[in-house]
Design a protein around this motif. Structure first.
Motif, PDB file in Angstrom:
ATOM      1  N   ILE A  96      10.367  13.687   3.316  1.00 50.21           N
ATOM      2  CA  ILE A  96       9.618  13.050   2.222  1.00 50.21           C
ATOM      3  C   ILE A  96       9.681  13.876   0.928  1.00 50.21           C
ATOM      4  CG2 ILE A  96       7.303  12.335   1.503  1.00 50.21           C
ATOM      5  CD1 ILE A  96       6.791  11.611   4.510  1.00 50.21           C
ATOM      6  N   ARG A 131       5.260  10.474  -8.970  1.00 48.46           N
ATOM      7  CA  ARG A 131       6.655  10.883  -8.762  1.00 48.46           C
ATOM      8  C   ARG A 131       7.597  10.303  -9.814  1.00 48.46           C
ATOM      9  NH1 ARG A 131       3.857  11.096  -4.236  1.00 48.46           N
ATOM     10  NH2 ARG A 131       3.012   9.200  -5.149  1.00 48.46           N
ATOM     11  N   GLY A 135       6.324   7.543  -0.895  1.00 53.53           N
ATOM     12  CA  GLY A 135       5.088   8.071  -1.466  1.00 53.53           C
ATOM     13  C   GLY A 135       4.474   7.049  -2.418  1.00 53.53           C
ATOM     14  N   PRO A 136       3.182   7.117  -2.673  1.00 51.79           N
ATOM     15  CA  PRO A 136       2.256   8.051  -2.055  1.00 51.79           C
ATOM     16  C   PRO A 136       2.000   7.697  -0.592  1.00 51.79           C
ATOM     17  CG  PRO A 136       1.045   6.510  -3.445  1.00 51.79           C
ATOM     18  CD  PRO A 136       2.507   6.216  -3.641  1.00 51.79           C
ATOM     19  N   ILE A 137       1.882   8.730   0.270  1.00 53.16           N
ATOM     20  CA  ILE A 137       1.630   8.453   1.685  1.00 53.16           C
ATOM     21  C   ILE A 137       0.125   8.334   1.925  1.00 53.16           C
ATOM     22  CG2 ILE A 137       3.735   9.600   2.476  1.00 53.16           C
ATOM     23  CD1 ILE A 137       2.074  11.969   3.389  1.00 53.16           C
ATOM     24  N   HIS A 139       9.607   8.283   3.376  1.00 52.88           N
ATOM     25  CA  HIS A 139       8.492   7.522   2.778  1.00 52.88           C
ATOM     26  C   HIS A 139       8.601   7.716   1.266  1.00 52.88           C
ATOM     27  CE1 HIS A 139       4.582   5.984   1.802  1.00 52.88           C
ATOM     28  NE2 HIS A 139       4.166   5.912   3.055  1.00 52.88           N
ATOM     29  N   ARG A 162       3.908   2.137   2.349  1.00 54.38           N
ATOM     30  CA  ARG A 162       2.463   2.003   2.178  1.00 54.38           C
ATOM     31  C   ARG A 162       2.079   0.522   2.190  1.00 54.38           C
ATOM     32  NH1 ARG A 162      -0.612   1.604  -2.537  1.00 54.38           N
ATOM     33  NH2 ARG A 162       1.251   1.429  -3.830  1.00 54.38           N
TER      34      ARG A 162
END
Ligand code: CP
Length: 313
Positions: free
Chosen positions: A285, A59, A265-267, A263, A224
């Motif tokens: 998200i 991202r 990310g990464p989820i 979130h 995470r």
């Protein structure tokens, strides 16, 4: 239009309330560029942005590159594994060599806390922190704040809980700095081994029980487990973490009815968030990811293009 009175964006801690508002307002005004058929304006024509990533990223790296290109800057990507660092060149020598090519901005992600701060004092190019170790990830917090503002109309007075590995999360730290500055009521939750001692000093509450932590909240921000940054055995298994802290529809029921789930990310589906909740209507998200481009356009614009507001649109 005014612009940020600093060369670098290293931390949310460095930004004033006015700075944050300026970045959010600028991102809002730039957002529609990404929705046009021709997704490009000449604002940063002739400027050069180098993305230098020492850690994996989907991202942040892509959205910085897309943001720069949508503003017509020239972009170049470098990873540690594809650079001469693998031949023994130091980070300092590498950065001085990049500086010798006269970039306007160097976006850097690095596993060590403080690296962007160190580099900012050594080069005339602007340094943008794209995540340094467990310290800060300011543009992530800014895109989270833009998403909250869009969804809730404000940040001041909202009840926000951040659940997960707070101790190893640069996202948590940047959000705590930013959200508390803008007047949000912030709670953190997670296993006691992942909540830093004295985190209350940053102006947040600690509630270990996830149901109590989520109760009456407007925003549920999940994180995470940062296994790559943990040098101790902080939980027995991911399954155990998931059974206590993994967010489910059952736990979310304790939040406000219109609460949003976020979130960075990464989820990890089935660990910190269950599968159906990740895709539920309350989940924003992917909207966070969309806002990441707008925030990074705003940051680049305000750091190196603020003088040229005439060609912003
Ligand atoms: N949120 C975030 O920083 O994601 P990436 O690691 O994919 O950039």
């Amino acid at each position: 239009m005014s612009y940020l009175a600093c060369k670098d964006l290293i931390s949310m801690a460095q930004l004033s309330v006015d700075d944050i508002q300026l970045i959010l307002d600028t991102a809002e005004s730039l957002k529609d560029i990404s929705e046009r058929d021709i997704k490009k304006v000449p604002t940063l024509r002739g400027k050069t942005v180098v993305n230098f990533f020492y850690e994996p990223s989907t991202r942040t790296r892509m959205s910085f590159e897309i943001a720069a290109k949508r503003l017509s800057a020239d972009t170049f990507n470098l990873t540690a594994s594809s650079s001469s660092i693998v031949k023994g060149e130091t980070l300092t020598d590498t950065i001085h060599n990049i500086q010798a090519m006269h970039p306007d901005i160097i976006v850097i992600r690095h596993p060590s806390t403080g690296t962007p701060h160190l580099l900012a004092s050594q080069v005339s190019a602007g340094i943008v922190n794209a995540g340094d170790g467990i310290n800060e990830h300011p543009t992530q917090a800014l895109l989270d704040m833009l998403t909250i503002k869009e969804k809730k109309g404000r940040i001041n007075g909202l009840k926000i809980v951040i659940v997960g590995d707070i101790a190893h999360s640069r996202v948590a730290r940047s959000n705590i700095f930013g959200l508390t500055k803008l007047g949000a009521d912030v709670t953190v939750s997670g296993p006691p081994t992942m909540i830093p001692v004295k985190i209350e000093d940053l102006g947040v509450k600690v509630v270990f029980d996830p149901r109590k932590a989520v109760k009456d909240k407007d925003v549920i921000m999940l994180l995470r487990i940062q296994l790559e940054r943990q040098n101790k055995f902080l939980l027995s298994t991911l399954r155990e973490y998931s059974s206590f802290f993994g967010m489910t529809e059952e736990i979310i029921q304790y939040a406000k009815q219109d609460a949003i789930v976020m979130h960075p990310g990464p989820i990890n589906r089935g660990v910190e968030i269950n599968n159906s909740l990740a895709d539920a209507e309350s989940s924003v998200i992917l909207e966070q990811v969309t806002n990441g481009v707008a925030i990074r356009m705003a940051v680049l614009y305000l750091l190196i293009g603020g003088q040229t507001s005439d060609n912003m649109h």
